[in-house]
Write a protein that holds these residues in place. Structure first.
Motif, PDB file in Angstrom:
ATOM      1  N   MET A 189      -0.483  -1.688  -5.984  1.00 60.53           N
ATOM      2  CA  MET A 189      -1.505  -2.047  -5.107  1.00 60.53           C
ATOM      3  C   MET A 189      -2.462  -2.618  -6.764  1.00 60.53           C
ATOM      4  O   MET A 189      -3.355  -3.777  -6.622  1.00 60.53           O
ATOM      5  CB  MET A 189      -2.398  -1.060  -4.722  1.00 60.53           C
ATOM      6  CG  MET A 189      -1.995  -0.988  -2.856  1.00 60.53           C
ATOM      7  SD  MET A 189      -1.923  -2.696  -2.173  1.00 60.53           S
ATOM      8  CE  MET A 189      -3.761  -2.300  -1.327  1.00 60.53           C
ATOM      9  N   ALA A 222       0.759  -1.441  -0.185  1.00 57.61           N
ATOM     10  CA  ALA A 222       0.078   0.168   0.126  1.00 57.61           C
ATOM     11  C   ALA A 222       0.538   1.290  -0.215  1.00 57.61           C
ATOM     12  O   ALA A 222       0.621   2.265  -0.302  1.00 57.61           O
ATOM     13  CB  ALA A 222      -0.695   0.163   1.068  1.00 57.61           C
ATOM     14  N   TYR A 223       2.082   0.987   0.612  1.00 55.52           N
ATOM     15  CA  TYR A 223       2.972   2.448   1.059  1.00 55.52           C
ATOM     16  C   TYR A 223       4.005   2.541  -0.708  1.00 55.52           C
ATOM     17  O   TYR A 223       4.905   3.379  -0.879  1.00 55.52           O
ATOM     18  CB  TYR A 223       3.659   1.908   2.090  1.00 55.52           C
ATOM     19  CG  TYR A 223       2.338   2.508   2.841  1.00 55.52           C
ATOM     20  CD1 TYR A 223       2.624   3.564   3.839  1.00 55.52           C
ATOM     21  CD2 TYR A 223       2.241   1.369   3.814  1.00 55.52           C
ATOM     22  CE1 TYR A 223       1.468   3.838   4.539  1.00 55.52           C
ATOM     23  CE2 TYR A 223       1.602   1.670   4.854  1.00 55.52           C
ATOM     24  CZ  TYR A 223       1.394   2.755   5.558  1.00 55.52           C
ATOM     25  OH  TYR A 223       0.333   3.369   6.312  1.00 55.52           O
ATOM     26  N   GLU A 253      -5.553  -3.497   4.093  1.00 57.10           N
ATOM     27  CA  GLU A 253      -5.360  -2.231   4.314  1.00 57.10           C
ATOM     28  C   GLU A 253      -4.783  -2.129   3.155  1.00 57.10           C
ATOM     29  O   GLU A 253      -3.350  -0.617   2.804  1.00 57.10           O
ATOM     30  CB  GLU A 253      -5.547  -1.523   5.209  1.00 57.10           C
ATOM     31  CG  GLU A 253      -4.951  -1.295   6.449  1.00 57.10           C
ATOM     32  CD  GLU A 253      -6.000  -2.566   7.002  1.00 57.10           C
ATOM     33  OE1 GLU A 253      -5.068  -2.493   7.967  1.00 57.10           O
ATOM     34  OE2 GLU A 253      -6.674  -2.777   6.678  1.00 57.10           O
ATOM     35  N   LEU A 254      -3.031  -2.547   3.824  1.00 59.52           N
ATOM     36  CA  LEU A 254      -1.861  -2.592   3.472  1.00 59.52           C
ATOM     37  C   LEU A 254      -1.745  -3.836   2.566  1.00 59.52           C
ATOM     38  O   LEU A 254      -0.066  -3.453   2.119  1.00 59.52           O
ATOM     39  CB  LEU A 254      -0.785  -3.102   4.655  1.00 59.52           C
ATOM     40  CG  LEU A 254      -1.416  -2.474   5.500  1.00 59.52           C
ATOM     41  CD1 LEU A 254      -0.519  -3.247   7.248  1.00 59.52           C
ATOM     42  CD2 LEU A 254      -0.427  -0.507   5.789  1.00 59.52           C
ATOM     43  N   GLY A 255      -2.303  -4.026   1.678  1.00 57.46           N
ATOM     44  CA  GLY A 255      -1.928  -5.086   0.038  1.00 57.46           C
ATOM     45  C   GLY A 255      -1.756  -6.599   0.441  1.00 57.46           C
ATOM     46  O   GLY A 255      -0.635  -7.104   0.426  1.00 57.46           O
ATOM     47  N   THR A 311      -6.324   1.573  -2.177  1.00 57.61           N
ATOM     48  CA  THR A 311      -5.465   1.930  -0.607  1.00 57.61           C
ATOM     49  C   THR A 311      -6.208   3.116  -0.805  1.00 57.61           C
ATOM     50  O   THR A 311      -6.568   4.098  -1.694  1.00 57.61           O
ATOM     51  CB  THR A 311      -4.078   1.987  -1.560  1.00 57.61           C
ATOM     52  OG1 THR A 311      -3.255   2.870  -0.523  1.00 57.61           O
ATOM     53  CG2 THR A 311      -3.281   2.946  -2.871  1.00 57.61           C
ATOM     54  N   ARG A 334      -8.081  -4.335  -2.426  1.00 58.16           N
ATOM     55  CA  ARG A 334      -6.548  -3.599  -3.097  1.00 58.16           C
ATOM     56  C   ARG A 334      -6.510  -2.293  -3.362  1.00 58.16           C
ATOM     57  O   ARG A 334      -5.926  -1.336  -3.892  1.00 58.16           O
ATOM     58  CB  ARG A 334      -6.096  -4.342  -4.291  1.00 58.16           C
ATOM     59  CG  ARG A 334      -5.735  -5.626  -3.633  1.00 58.16           C
ATOM     60  CD  ARG A 334      -4.886  -6.615  -5.247  1.00 58.16           C
ATOM     61  NE  ARG A 334      -5.736  -6.258  -6.342  1.00 58.16           N
ATOM     62  CZ  ARG A 334      -6.148  -6.042  -7.543  1.00 58.16           C
ATOM     63  NH1 ARG A 334      -4.502  -4.738  -7.771  1.00 58.16           N
ATOM     64  NH2 ARG A 334      -6.604  -6.013  -8.865  1.00 58.16           N
ATOM     65  N   GLN A 394      -3.481   5.548   0.065  1.00 63.04           N
ATOM     66  CA  GLN A 394      -2.215   6.377   0.027  1.00 63.04           C
ATOM     67  C   GLN A 394      -2.587   7.852  -0.799  1.00 63.04           C
ATOM     68  O   GLN A 394      -2.345   7.149  -2.059  1.00 63.04           O
ATOM     69  CB  GLN A 394      -1.394   5.579   0.143  1.00 63.04           C
ATOM     70  CG  GLN A 394      -0.982   4.367   0.734  1.00 63.04           C
ATOM     71  CD  GLN A 394      -1.285   5.164   2.211  1.00 63.04           C
ATOM     72  OE1 GLN A 394      -0.277   6.535   2.472  1.00 63.04           O
ATOM     73  NE2 GLN A 394      -1.939   4.959   3.103  1.00 63.04           N
TER      74      GLN A 394
END
Length: 332
Positions: free
Chosen positions: A99, A75-76, A168-170, A327, A325, A329
């Motif tokens: 993502m 996600a980052y 939420e982080l993939g 995100t 997926r 971000q």
């Protein structure tokens, strides 16, 4: 000298790039950053890294760094890859690159506009054993490829923290593990995927826990790929390629340096290939360092990177799990 900065004090970096940089000539781990200076300084002291930073932005501002290795949760990846490229650094990004394909395209676009390289870290692609497997297929040793089977699984429980279980982080097995067998069969099929049927089971957190897919390529090749992070799953990774004349069997194409075995059987005669005990990560870093000097395009960047991400999207779409997926971000 290729001076590399680590964006994230991760568990994978020691085997993936710190140790290889101590072996591959002309490469050096020069700095590491975490969101807490105490953590990054402890990490730097542990692994002999000269400089520690308490923020990712400070790392990107270091003029001595040529490339950034990103091993954050997926996600980052987009936001920090884009910032690193805009800071004038090449980027080695852990798989999967992003993502979604939309994110991956944005990342590649920035790489093009800045003149810097974005390379996805599919390390197994660079090992000589995998190259031998590709050569056997390309040379027609087993005839025309008809079908393939590939799998990677290793189990671990959800402890409430692991990225692989956080949507939420993939998280999810396709993103973390299934991307490998997908990548292997894509390198060998000689065509593009036209259809995918996907079955999954879900963890309590909502992410895909297991995956089984049937793929069809435009040249008629079919492939069955699977992955699992179910807690009861024992480590296993394998690839089998069946052609009109014979079969290739590849045990542990993920990390063949850890007891992998590669053979082909044609007309009842089996031939074993030597498998180097030098790590996949060393071969990957060597290839990256050379490509940054020569300008040669690597198979895990640019179009190769985008094609892989597009097929990850396809699997999630086919499994009706695309919502996992999305995100929050801001990578723009």
């Amino acid at each position: 000298m290729l001076n590399i900065g680590l964006l994230g004090a991760s568990w994978i970096a020691p085997q993936a790039i710190i140790d290889p940089a101590s072996i591959v000539q002309g490469t050096r781990i020069a700095a590491v950053a975490a969101r807490d200076l105490g953590k990054s300084q402890t990490y730097a002291d542990t692994y002999g890294i000269p400089t520690a930073y308490g923020s990712y932005d400070d790392l990107l501002a270091d003029p001595a760094l040529d490339a950034i290795y990103i091993s954050l949760p997926p996600a980052y990846h987009a936001v920090w890859t884009i910032r690193a490229l805009q800071a004038g650094k090449h980027v080695i990004c852990e798989k999967p690159t992003a993502m979604t394909l939309t994110e991956a395209q944005a990342m590649v676009d920035v790489a093009k506009s800045t003149g810097k390289r974005l390379i996805e870290a599919f390390h197994s692609r660079y090992h000589p054993a995998f190259l031998t497997c590709m050569d056997w297929v390309a040379s027609g040793d087993i005839g025309d490829v008809q079908s393939m089977t590939a799998h990677f699984g290793v189990g671990f429980p959800d402890d409430g923290v692991k990225n692989q279980y956080r949507p939420e982080l993939g998280g999810g097995t396709i993103m973390d593990m299934g991307c490998y067998p997908l990548h292997w069969v894509r390198q060998l099929a000689g065509g593009a995927i036209t259809d995918a049927k996907v079955e999954t089971t879900l963890a309590e957190s909502g992410v895909d826990l297991t995956m089984a897919s049937e793929l069809t390529f435009d040249n008629g090749v079919t492939a069955k790929i699977s992955s699992s992070m179910h807690p009861d799953t024992e480590f296993d990774a394998y690839l089998e390629v069946t052609g009109t004349k014979g079969t290739i069997t590849f045990q542990n194409p993920l990390v063949p340096h850890q007891g992998g075995a590669l053979s082909k059987t044609v007309d009842g005669v089996t031939t074993d290939a030597p498998v180097s005990t030098v790590t996949t990560y060393c071969y990957q870093l060597k290839a990256i360092a050379e490509a940054l000097q020569t300008g040669d395009v690597l198979p895990t960047e640019a179009a190769g990177l985008l094609d892989q991400q597009a097929e990850i999207d396809r699997l999630y779409d086919a499994a009706s799990l695309s919502h996992l997926r999305i995100t929050t971000q801001d990578y723009t």
